[in-house]
Design an enzyme around this catalytic site. Structure first.
Site, PDB file in Angstrom:
ATOM      1  N   THR A 180       2.472  -1.951   8.894  1.00 54.61           N
ATOM      2  CA  THR A 180       3.034  -2.751  10.203  1.00 54.61           C
ATOM      3  C   THR A 180       3.252  -4.112   9.424  1.00 54.61           C
ATOM      4  O   THR A 180       3.988  -4.802  10.164  1.00 54.61           O
ATOM      5  CB  THR A 180       1.937  -2.915  11.301  1.00 54.61           C
ATOM      6  OG1 THR A 180       0.640  -3.258  10.531  1.00 54.61           O
ATOM      7  CG2 THR A 180       1.688  -1.423  11.636  1.00 54.61           C
ATOM      8  N   ASP A 240       0.712  -1.164  -0.041  1.00 56.74           N
ATOM      9  CA  ASP A 240       0.079   0.074   0.032  1.00 56.74           C
ATOM     10  C   ASP A 240       0.882   1.235  -0.008  1.00 56.74           C
ATOM     11  O   ASP A 240       2.248   1.104  -0.292  1.00 56.74           O
ATOM     12  CB  ASP A 240      -0.974  -0.050   1.363  1.00 56.74           C
ATOM     13  CG  ASP A 240      -0.278  -0.003   2.569  1.00 56.74           C
ATOM     14  OD1 ASP A 240       0.900   0.044   2.530  1.00 56.74           O
ATOM     15  OD2 ASP A 240      -1.116   0.161   3.492  1.00 56.74           O
ATOM     16  N   HIS A 294       6.812 -31.047  10.093  1.00 56.12           N
ATOM     17  CA  HIS A 294       6.543 -29.744   9.747  1.00 56.12           C
ATOM     18  C   HIS A 294       5.170 -30.056   8.563  1.00 56.12           C
ATOM     19  O   HIS A 294       4.278 -29.016   8.640  1.00 56.12           O
ATOM     20  CB  HIS A 294       7.472 -28.901   9.327  1.00 56.12           C
ATOM     21  CG  HIS A 294       8.713 -28.743  10.478  1.00 56.12           C
ATOM     22  ND1 HIS A 294       8.366 -28.150  11.437  1.00 56.12           N
ATOM     23  CD2 HIS A 294       9.688 -29.112  10.158  1.00 56.12           C
ATOM     24  CE1 HIS A 294       9.283 -28.282  12.293  1.00 56.12           C
ATOM     25  NE2 HIS A 294      10.251 -28.803  11.398  1.00 56.12           N
ATOM     26  N   HIS A 351       9.690 -24.353   9.178  1.00 53.32           N
ATOM     27  CA  HIS A 351       8.728 -24.987   9.849  1.00 53.32           C
ATOM     28  C   HIS A 351       7.290 -24.753   9.350  1.00 53.32           C
ATOM     29  O   HIS A 351       6.353 -25.647   9.413  1.00 53.32           O
ATOM     30  CB  HIS A 351       8.615 -24.264  11.338  1.00 53.32           C
ATOM     31  CG  HIS A 351       9.821 -24.747  12.132  1.00 53.32           C
ATOM     32  ND1 HIS A 351       9.388 -24.882  13.512  1.00 53.32           N
ATOM     33  CD2 HIS A 351      11.132 -25.122  11.924  1.00 53.32           C
ATOM     34  CE1 HIS A 351      10.644 -25.219  14.105  1.00 53.32           C
ATOM     35  NE2 HIS A 351      11.672 -25.321  13.060  1.00 53.32           N
ATOM     36  N   CYS A 353       2.712  -3.421   4.012  1.00 53.31           N
ATOM     37  CA  CYS A 353       2.036  -2.291   4.459  1.00 53.31           C
ATOM     38  C   CYS A 353       2.770  -1.774   5.510  1.00 53.31           C
ATOM     39  O   CYS A 353       3.850  -2.075   5.425  1.00 53.31           O
ATOM     40  CB  CYS A 353       0.363  -2.756   4.691  1.00 53.31           C
ATOM     41  SG  CYS A 353       0.489  -3.959   6.004  1.00 53.31           S
TER      42      CYS A 353
HETATM   43  C1  RB5 Z   1      -2.044   2.428   6.622  1.00 54.97           C
HETATM   44  O1  RB5 Z   1      -2.167   3.549   7.216  1.00 54.97           O
HETATM   45  C2  RB5 Z   1      -1.825   1.284   7.602  1.00 54.97           C
HETATM   46  O2  RB5 Z   1      -3.107   1.092   8.357  1.00 54.97           O
HETATM   47  C3  RB5 Z   1      -1.700   0.009   6.658  1.00 54.97           C
HETATM   48  O3  RB5 Z   1      -0.400   0.424   5.912  1.00 54.97           O
HETATM   49  C4  RB5 Z   1      -0.938  -1.187   7.603  1.00 54.97           C
HETATM   50  O4  RB5 Z   1      -0.283  -0.900   8.509  1.00 54.97           O
HETATM   51  C5  RB5 Z   1      -2.269  -1.945   8.101  1.00 54.97           C
HETATM   52  O5  RB5 Z   1      -2.280  -2.992   8.820  1.00 54.97           O
END
Ligand code: RB5
Length: 151
Positions: free
Chosen positions: A67, A8, A133, A98, A65
């Site tokens: 996180t 993203d 596994h 695994h 993304c």
């Molecule tokens: C975008 O702001 C953020 O929410 C997205 O990149 C991600 O971290 C979602 O899990």
């Protein structure tokens, strides 16, 4: 090996960095975008890659993304997709040995591009361990939440 990659906006810059690394290493990379840096919704991009991984159009996926959590949730909804959010090389190694993880998920706001590159390298070079596994992965594939509800 055909590798699909998407992000993203929060993973945009890391995606471009990894694409150039992967191409330099000779991998066949399919870029699912986004093509320009603007705010987008990670499910739109993650689902396209996860669908193609699930239907064997690509061999591995890399999803980024902010996180890595959102992309992980999206990807793991698809049959035969085993997505692992890895923030260090050890996790990437274990996710392959695994869990036979076929999708690597990264947090563009959590780790640096150079570390992401090393994680990608380990993820792509490490083989699945098989044996016990494999037994466990087969059990995951057989899980039917509807059936468990009635047991
Ligand atoms: C975008 O702001 C953020 O929410 C997205 O990149 C991600 O971290 C979602 O899990």
């Amino acid at each position: 090996m055909k590798i699909g990659i998407a992000s993203d906006h929060a993973g945009f810059e890391m995606r471009l960095y990894l694409i150039s690394y992967l191409k330099k290493e000779g991998y066949n990379v399919v870029d699912y975008g986004p093509s320009v840096l603007k705010k987008v919704d990670y499910p739109d991009y993650g689902a396209k890659v996860a669908f193609d991984l699930s239907t064997n159009k690509i061999d591995r996926a890399i999803l980024i993304c902010g996180t890595g959590i959102g992309m992980s949730i999206v990807a793991n909804r698809f049959p035969r997709v085993r997505a692992a959010l890895c923030y260090n090389p050890f996790l990437a190694e274990i996710a392959r040995i695994h869990n036979d993880a076929n999708a690597l998920v990264l947090g563009g706001r959590i780790i640096a591009n150079e570390l992401a590159c090393e994680i990608v390298r380990i993820f792509l070079e490490t083989k699945f361990g098989g044996g016990r596994h494999l037994r466990r992965i087969k059990k995951i594939e057989k899980i039917n939440p509807e059936k468990l509800k009635n047991d």
